[in-house]
Scaffold this motif. Structure first.
Motif, PDB file in Angstrom:
ATOM      1  N   VAL A 209     -18.122 -34.571   5.808  1.00  0.00           N
ATOM      2  CA  VAL A 209     -16.843 -34.459   5.095  1.00  0.00           C
ATOM      3  C   VAL A 209     -16.578 -35.755   4.347  1.00  0.00           C
ATOM      4  N   SER A 210     -16.077 -35.616   3.114  1.00  0.00           N
ATOM      5  CA  SER A 210     -15.821 -36.786   2.297  1.00  0.00           C
ATOM      6  C   SER A 210     -14.610 -36.505   1.410  1.00  0.00           C
ATOM      7  N   GLY A 211     -14.393 -37.450   0.457  1.00  0.00           N
ATOM      8  CA  GLY A 211     -13.175 -37.412  -0.337  1.00  0.00           C
ATOM      9  C   GLY A 211     -12.141 -38.369   0.219  1.00  0.00           C
ATOM     10  N   ILE A 212     -12.589 -39.291   1.064  1.00  0.00           N
ATOM     11  CA  ILE A 212     -11.663 -40.196   1.751  1.00  0.00           C
ATOM     12  C   ILE A 212     -12.032 -41.650   1.487  1.00  0.00           C
ATOM     13  N   LEU A 213     -11.011 -42.507   1.572  1.00  0.00           N
ATOM     14  CA  LEU A 213     -11.210 -43.940   1.475  1.00  0.00           C
ATOM     15  C   LEU A 213     -11.667 -44.499   2.817  1.00  0.00           C
ATOM     16  N   ILE A 214     -12.305 -45.674   2.789  1.00  0.00           N
ATOM     17  CA  ILE A 214     -12.731 -46.305   4.029  1.00  0.00           C
ATOM     18  C   ILE A 214     -11.540 -46.535   4.956  1.00  0.00           C
ATOM     19  N   SER A 215     -10.378 -46.840   4.377  1.00  0.00           N
ATOM     20  CA  SER A 215      -9.177 -47.074   5.188  1.00  0.00           C
ATOM     21  C   SER A 215      -8.693 -45.820   5.895  1.00  0.00           C
ATOM     22  N   GLN A 216      -9.180 -44.643   5.502  1.00  0.00           N
ATOM     23  CA  GLN A 216      -8.757 -43.380   6.110  1.00  0.00           C
ATOM     24  C   GLN A 216      -9.774 -42.843   7.111  1.00  0.00           C
ATOM     25  N   VAL A 217     -10.873 -43.567   7.294  1.00  0.00           N
ATOM     26  CA  VAL A 217     -11.957 -43.081   8.153  1.00  0.00           C
ATOM     27  C   VAL A 217     -11.494 -42.868   9.587  1.00  0.00           C
ATOM     28  N   ASP A 218     -10.700 -43.793  10.134  1.00  0.00           N
ATOM     29  CA  ASP A 218     -10.297 -43.676  11.533  1.00  0.00           C
ATOM     30  C   ASP A 218      -9.554 -42.374  11.802  1.00  0.00           C
ATOM     31  N   GLN A 219      -8.676 -41.965  10.861  1.00  0.00           N
ATOM     32  CA  GLN A 219      -7.953 -40.699  11.037  1.00  0.00           C
ATOM     33  C   GLN A 219      -8.917 -39.522  11.086  1.00  0.00           C
ATOM     34  N   VAL A 220      -9.877 -39.539  10.175  1.00  0.00           N
ATOM     35  CA  VAL A 220     -10.822 -38.425  10.092  1.00  0.00           C
ATOM     36  C   VAL A 220     -11.762 -38.425  11.294  1.00  0.00           C
ATOM     37  N   ARG A 221     -12.254 -39.593  11.674  1.00  0.00           N
ATOM     38  CA  ARG A 221     -13.159 -39.675  12.821  1.00  0.00           C
ATOM     39  C   ARG A 221     -12.456 -39.184  14.085  1.00  0.00           C
ATOM     40  N   GLU A 222     -11.196 -39.587  14.283  1.00  0.00           N
ATOM     41  CA  GLU A 222     -10.461 -39.161  15.476  1.00  0.00           C
ATOM     42  C   GLU A 222     -10.300 -37.645  15.506  1.00  0.00           C
ATOM     43  N   ARG A 223      -9.951 -37.049  14.364  1.00  0.00           N
ATOM     44  CA  ARG A 223      -9.756 -35.593  14.325  1.00  0.00           C
ATOM     45  C   ARG A 223     -11.076 -34.855  14.524  1.00  0.00           C
ATOM     46  N   TYR A 224     -12.115 -35.290  13.835  1.00  0.00           N
ATOM     47  CA  TYR A 224     -13.378 -34.547  13.880  1.00  0.00           C
ATOM     48  C   TYR A 224     -14.164 -34.802  15.160  1.00  0.00           C
ATOM     49  N   SER A 225     -13.815 -35.834  15.905  1.00  0.00           N
ATOM     50  CA  SER A 225     -14.477 -36.064  17.193  1.00  0.00           C
ATOM     51  C   SER A 225     -14.148 -34.957  18.194  1.00  0.00           C
ATOM     52  N   LEU A 226     -13.117 -34.163  17.906  1.00  0.00           N
ATOM     53  CA  LEU A 226     -12.813 -33.003  18.743  1.00  0.00           C
ATOM     54  C   LEU A 226     -13.889 -31.934  18.608  1.00  0.00           C
ATOM     55  N   TYR A 227     -14.598 -31.946  17.490  1.00  0.00           N
ATOM     56  CA  TYR A 227     -15.536 -30.869  17.186  1.00  0.00           C
ATOM     57  C   TYR A 227     -16.977 -31.348  16.987  1.00  0.00           C
ATOM     58  N   LEU A 228     -17.159 -32.649  16.765  1.00  0.00           N
ATOM     59  CA  LEU A 228     -18.479 -33.165  16.404  1.00  0.00           C
ATOM     60  C   LEU A 228     -18.964 -34.233  17.372  1.00  0.00           C
ATOM     61  N   ASP A 229     -20.268 -34.265  17.579  1.00  0.00           N
ATOM     62  CA  ASP A 229     -20.944 -35.371  18.261  1.00  0.00           C
ATOM     63  C   ASP A 229     -21.725 -36.176  17.218  1.00  0.00           C
TER      64      ASP A 229
END
Length: 248
Positions: A209-229
């Protein structure tokens, strides 16, 4: 970097810019200037601005009116301008580089937020056997079909479906169908649709998944860690791509 945008006379530029910033999760407006432009041959100017883009060593994105710099390369021919995805934006390049490492041959690919179809077409060029493109914009899907045809791919290789924003006809796709799912959209829909996006990948399938700034990575990583390893982050010029494998 400088962004230039054209607006018709009478358009509320400030409101458009504010909406654009909010759509990608930026809370603070950057300074901008508004100038009145003389009428010009905009089509010619746009065409002149697009040049072939080398994304990886052997893969080029080539506007349909340009000659591929290397005939023997993996050339993705595009008619750019009607939908997002020309190969010039870092998030597009990040996704293509990730696909280049991920596609081994024979995969089924889902391009969630297809835009110009560039990611789906690139995956087919790399050896995927089937690609599906989803988008909320009918113009984008028309662009995907047109660009697929420029590269010799018909509906047997690349199908498109319109995603209804508020209800409507459901997408005729079952969950767990795809080997690879890629979504190059925006922060807010990536967060809101995380469960849906990842559900289309088979167990152990690849998601990027992309379309995000480096400063937004933590939000995306936290959400997607529910579904991804096995989550990894790819970065370029202040932008990022978050990748992982779906949990079994």
């Amino acid at each position: 970097n400088k962004l230039t945008a054209l607006f018709p006379p009478g358009e509320d530029v400030g409101e458009c810019i504010s909406f654009s910033f909010n759509s990608i999760g930026l809370m603070e407006m950057l300074p901008y200037e508004v100038e009145e432009a003389e009428n010009q041959d905009w089509v010619r100017q746009v065409k002149e601005s697009f040049q072939p883009v080398q994304v990886v060593d052997d893969l080029w994105i080539v506007p349909k009116w340009r000659t591929p710099p290397i005939d023997s390369a993996m050339n993705v021919i595009l008619d750019p301008g009607f939908a997002f995805g020309t190969g010039e934006h870092p998030t597009t390049r990040l996704c293509i580089r990730w696909l280049k490492d991920s596609v081994k041959g024979g995969e089924h690919i889902l391009d969630y937020g297809a835009g110009s179809g560039i990611l789906a077409i690139a995956a087919l060029k790399m050896g995927a056997v089937k690609a599906i493109g989803l988008d909320i914009d009918p113009t984008a899907l028309s662009s995907t079909i047109h660009n697929a045809a420029l590269n010799g791919f018909g509906s047997e290789s690349l199908e498109v479906f319109l995603v209804a924003v508020h209800g409507g006809v459901p997408i005729p796709l079952r969950v767990g169908l795809f080997d690879i799912v890629v979504a190059n959209i925006l922060l807010n829909p990536l967060l809101e649709l995380s469960a849906q996006i990842t559900s289309y990948a088979r167990p152990g399938g690849l998601v990027g998944v992309s379309g995000i700034l480096i400063s937004q990575v933590d939000q995306v990583r936290e959400r997607y860690s529910l579904y991804l390893d096995n989550i990894h982050i790819l970065e370029e010029d202040g932008w990022a791509c978050v990748t992982g494998t779906t949990k079994h």
